[in-house]
Design an enzyme around this catalytic site. Structure first.
Site, PDB file in Angstrom:
ATOM      1  N   LYS A  13       0.824  -1.219   0.000  1.00 12.26           N
ATOM      2  CA  LYS A  13       0.000   0.000   0.000  1.00 12.26           C
ATOM      3  C   LYS A  13       0.854   1.263   0.000  1.00 12.26           C
ATOM      4  O   LYS A  13       0.548   2.205  -0.715  1.00 12.26           O
ATOM      5  CB  LYS A  13      -0.913   0.047   1.243  1.00 12.26           C
ATOM      6  CG  LYS A  13      -2.042  -0.949   1.239  1.00 12.26           C
ATOM      7  CD  LYS A  13      -3.038  -0.656   2.364  1.00 12.26           C
ATOM      8  CE  LYS A  13      -2.432  -0.715   3.755  1.00 12.26           C
ATOM      9  NZ  LYS A  13      -1.958  -2.046   4.187  1.00 12.26           N
ATOM     10  N   ARG A  88     -10.257   1.284   8.768  1.00 10.11           N
ATOM     11  CA  ARG A  88     -10.047  -0.161   8.932  1.00 10.11           C
ATOM     12  C   ARG A  88     -11.146  -0.834   9.744  1.00 10.11           C
ATOM     13  O   ARG A  88     -11.095  -2.046   9.942  1.00 10.11           O
ATOM     14  CB  ARG A  88      -8.737  -0.427   9.669  1.00 10.11           C
ATOM     15  CG  ARG A  88      -7.551  -0.099   8.838  1.00 10.11           C
ATOM     16  CD  ARG A  88      -6.300  -0.711   9.431  1.00 10.11           C
ATOM     17  NE  ARG A  88      -5.182   0.047   8.933  1.00 10.11           N
ATOM     18  CZ  ARG A  88      -3.961  -0.414   8.785  1.00 10.11           C
ATOM     19  NH1 ARG A  88      -3.678  -1.639   9.149  1.00 10.11           N
ATOM     20  NH2 ARG A  88      -3.020   0.343   8.308  1.00 10.11           N
ATOM     21  N   ARG A 127      10.914  -7.807   4.526  1.00  9.25           N
ATOM     22  CA  ARG A 127      10.988  -6.392   4.904  1.00  9.25           C
ATOM     23  C   ARG A 127      11.527  -6.245   6.334  1.00  9.25           C
ATOM     24  O   ARG A 127      12.269  -5.317   6.629  1.00  9.25           O
ATOM     25  CB  ARG A 127       9.588  -5.761   4.809  1.00  9.25           C
ATOM     26  CG  ARG A 127       9.558  -4.300   5.181  1.00  9.25           C
ATOM     27  CD  ARG A 127       8.217  -3.672   4.901  1.00  9.25           C
ATOM     28  NE  ARG A 127       7.275  -3.863   5.988  1.00  9.25           N
ATOM     29  CZ  ARG A 127       5.995  -3.517   5.953  1.00  9.25           C
ATOM     30  NH1 ARG A 127       5.490  -2.970   4.861  1.00  9.25           N
ATOM     31  NH2 ARG A 127       5.204  -3.700   6.979  1.00  9.25           N
ATOM     32  N   ARG A 133      10.976  -3.214  11.291  1.00  9.60           N
ATOM     33  CA  ARG A 133       9.814  -2.702  12.010  1.00  9.60           C
ATOM     34  C   ARG A 133       9.461  -3.616  13.181  1.00  9.60           C
ATOM     35  O   ARG A 133       9.478  -4.831  13.052  1.00  9.60           O
ATOM     36  CB  ARG A 133       8.623  -2.616  11.056  1.00  9.60           C
ATOM     37  CG  ARG A 133       8.323  -1.205  10.616  1.00  9.60           C
ATOM     38  CD  ARG A 133       7.230  -1.174   9.592  1.00  9.60           C
ATOM     39  NE  ARG A 133       5.965  -1.683  10.082  1.00  9.60           N
ATOM     40  CZ  ARG A 133       4.829  -1.627   9.392  1.00  9.60           C
ATOM     41  NH1 ARG A 133       4.830  -1.093   8.185  1.00  9.60           N
ATOM     42  NH2 ARG A 133       3.717  -2.101   9.900  1.00  9.60           N
ATOM     43  N   ARG A 144      -1.712  -9.664  12.528  1.00 11.28           N
ATOM     44  CA  ARG A 144      -2.202  -8.508  11.753  1.00 11.28           C
ATOM     45  C   ARG A 144      -3.066  -8.964  10.589  1.00 11.28           C
ATOM     46  O   ARG A 144      -4.075  -8.330  10.258  1.00 11.28           O
ATOM     47  CB  ARG A 144      -1.014  -7.676  11.254  1.00 11.28           C
ATOM     48  CG  ARG A 144      -0.479  -6.739  12.338  1.00 11.28           C
ATOM     49  CD  ARG A 144       0.965  -6.327  12.105  1.00 11.28           C
ATOM     50  NE  ARG A 144       1.218  -5.698  10.833  1.00 11.28           N
ATOM     51  CZ  ARG A 144       2.397  -5.732  10.198  1.00 11.28           C
ATOM     52  NH1 ARG A 144       3.423  -6.366  10.735  1.00 11.28           N
ATOM     53  NH2 ARG A 144       2.543  -5.134   9.048  1.00 11.28           N
TER      54      ARG A 144
HETATM   55  P1  ADP Z   1       0.324  -2.732   7.762  1.00 15.61           P
HETATM   56  O1  ADP Z   1      -0.882  -2.455   6.908  1.00 15.61           O
HETATM   57  O2  ADP Z   1       1.476  -3.260   7.003  1.00 15.61           O
HETATM   58  O3  ADP Z   1       0.018  -3.570   8.973  1.00 15.61           O
HETATM   59  P2  ADP Z   1       0.440   0.096   8.638  1.00 15.61           P
HETATM   60  O4  ADP Z   1       1.686   0.897   8.590  1.00 15.61           O
HETATM   61  O5  ADP Z   1      -0.666   0.505   7.754  1.00 15.61           O
HETATM   62  O6  ADP Z   1       0.905  -1.392   8.351  1.00 15.61           O
HETATM   63  O7  ADP Z   1      -0.100   0.026  10.151  1.00 15.61           O
HETATM   64  C1  ADP Z   1       0.740  -0.360  11.200  1.00 15.61           C
HETATM   65  C2  ADP Z   1      -0.056  -0.395  12.506  1.00 15.61           C
HETATM   66  O8  ADP Z   1      -0.549   0.913  12.810  1.00 15.61           O
HETATM   67  C3  ADP Z   1      -1.293  -1.279  12.517  1.00 15.61           C
HETATM   68  O9  ADP Z   1      -1.002  -2.636  12.790  1.00 15.61           O
HETATM   69  C4  ADP Z   1      -2.113  -0.631  13.642  1.00 15.61           C
HETATM   70  O10 ADP Z   1      -1.618  -0.978  14.920  1.00 15.61           O
HETATM   71  C5  ADP Z   1      -1.819   0.843  13.420  1.00 15.61           C
HETATM   72  N1  ADP Z   1      -2.837   1.439  12.529  1.00 15.61           N
HETATM   73  C6  ADP Z   1      -2.618   1.939  11.287  1.00 15.61           C
HETATM   74  N2  ADP Z   1      -3.755   2.403  10.748  1.00 15.61           N
HETATM   75  C7  ADP Z   1      -4.739   2.170  11.648  1.00 15.61           C
HETATM   76  C8  ADP Z   1      -6.131   2.386  11.678  1.00 15.61           C
HETATM   77  N3  ADP Z   1      -6.785   2.956  10.634  1.00 15.61           N
HETATM   78  N4  ADP Z   1      -6.813   2.014  12.787  1.00 15.61           N
HETATM   79  C9  ADP Z   1      -6.193   1.468  13.827  1.00 15.61           C
HETATM   80  N5  ADP Z   1      -4.891   1.207  13.877  1.00 15.61           N
HETATM   81  C10 ADP Z   1      -4.149   1.549  12.792  1.00 15.61           C
END
Ligand code: ADP
Length: 190
Positions: A13, A88, A127, A133, A144
């Site tokens: 993404k 989400r 990654r 990370r 996740r």
């Molecule tokens: P990925 O999609 O690879 O898991 P992101 O960088 O999009 O990684 O998100 C990392 C973390 O940030 C998520 O696992 C969550 O803990 C938090 N997060 C990101 N966006 C949201 C959201 N819209 N609502 C709740 N938590 C979020």
């Protein structure tokens, strides 16, 4: 253009959000990036978010929604934005609807990257070796994915019902995926 980019962890993404945002000259707003920036600066928001992120859980909706409200009120988001990783949950969908309605605005499109789960787990493990990370360990990655399947994947149907959803095959090289996305974007502009 007000758009959403959806897809499971590891779908690419972040990379594709930049392509789409550049195409339209709008900011790509990644909730994950904003949370990580706050964690590394040690802000109160970062302190609230960190334990959830490290466990592969979603940060509570109230916290996330307030953060997104503030971000899309910034001047650069006036002409539009691409949300990467938001909404989400159902509650986030509802809150985004409220935010947009308050401005008399609406969503133009929702792009969903579709992927093969086993392959993206491998991508994420790779990654993890490169940028390390905290939430890229195998157990947390699998968690996740599960949270995504339960809470976020069903949201695609909400946007399909609204006639906004465009699914794009997210497998293959980044450039191939970008080309597929660009082809969809061309249909949106006309
Ligand atoms: P990925 O999609 O690879 O898991 P992101 O960088 O999009 O990684 O998100 C990392 C973390 O940030 C998520 O696992 C969550 O803990 C938090 N997060 C990101 N966006 C949201 C959201 N819209 N609502 C709740 N938590 C979020």
């Amino acid at each position: 253009m007000r758009m959403i980019l959806m897809g499971p962890p590891g779908a690419g993404k972040g990379t594709q959000a930049k392509v789409v945002a550049e195409h339209f000259g709008i900011p790509a707003i990644s909730t994950g990036d904003i949370f990580r920036a706050n964690v590394s600066r040690g802000t109160p928001l970062g302190k609230k978010a960190q334990e959830y992120m490290d466990a592969g859980e979603y940060v509570p909706d109230e916290v996330t929604n307030l953060m997104v409200r503030a971000r899309i009120d910034e001047p650069d988001a006036e002409p539009g934005f691409l949300l990467d990783g938001y909404p989400r949950t159902q509650a986030q969908v509802a809150d985004l609807d409220d935010m947009l309605a308050a401005e008399g605005a609406s969503l133009d499109a929702v792009l969903e990257l579709t992927v093969d789960t086993d392959e993206v787990v491998q991508r994420l493990l790779k990654r993890a070796e490169i940028d390390g990370r905290a939430d890229d360990t195998e157990d947390v990655i699998r968690h996740r994915m599960k949270v995504y399947d339960e809470e976020t994947a069903p949201l695609a149907a909400v946007y399909r019902d609204r006639g906004l959803l465009h699914q794009v095959d997210g497998m293959g090289e980044m450039d191939e995926v970008s080309d597929r996305l660009t082809a969809v974007l061309a249909t949106l502009q006309s």
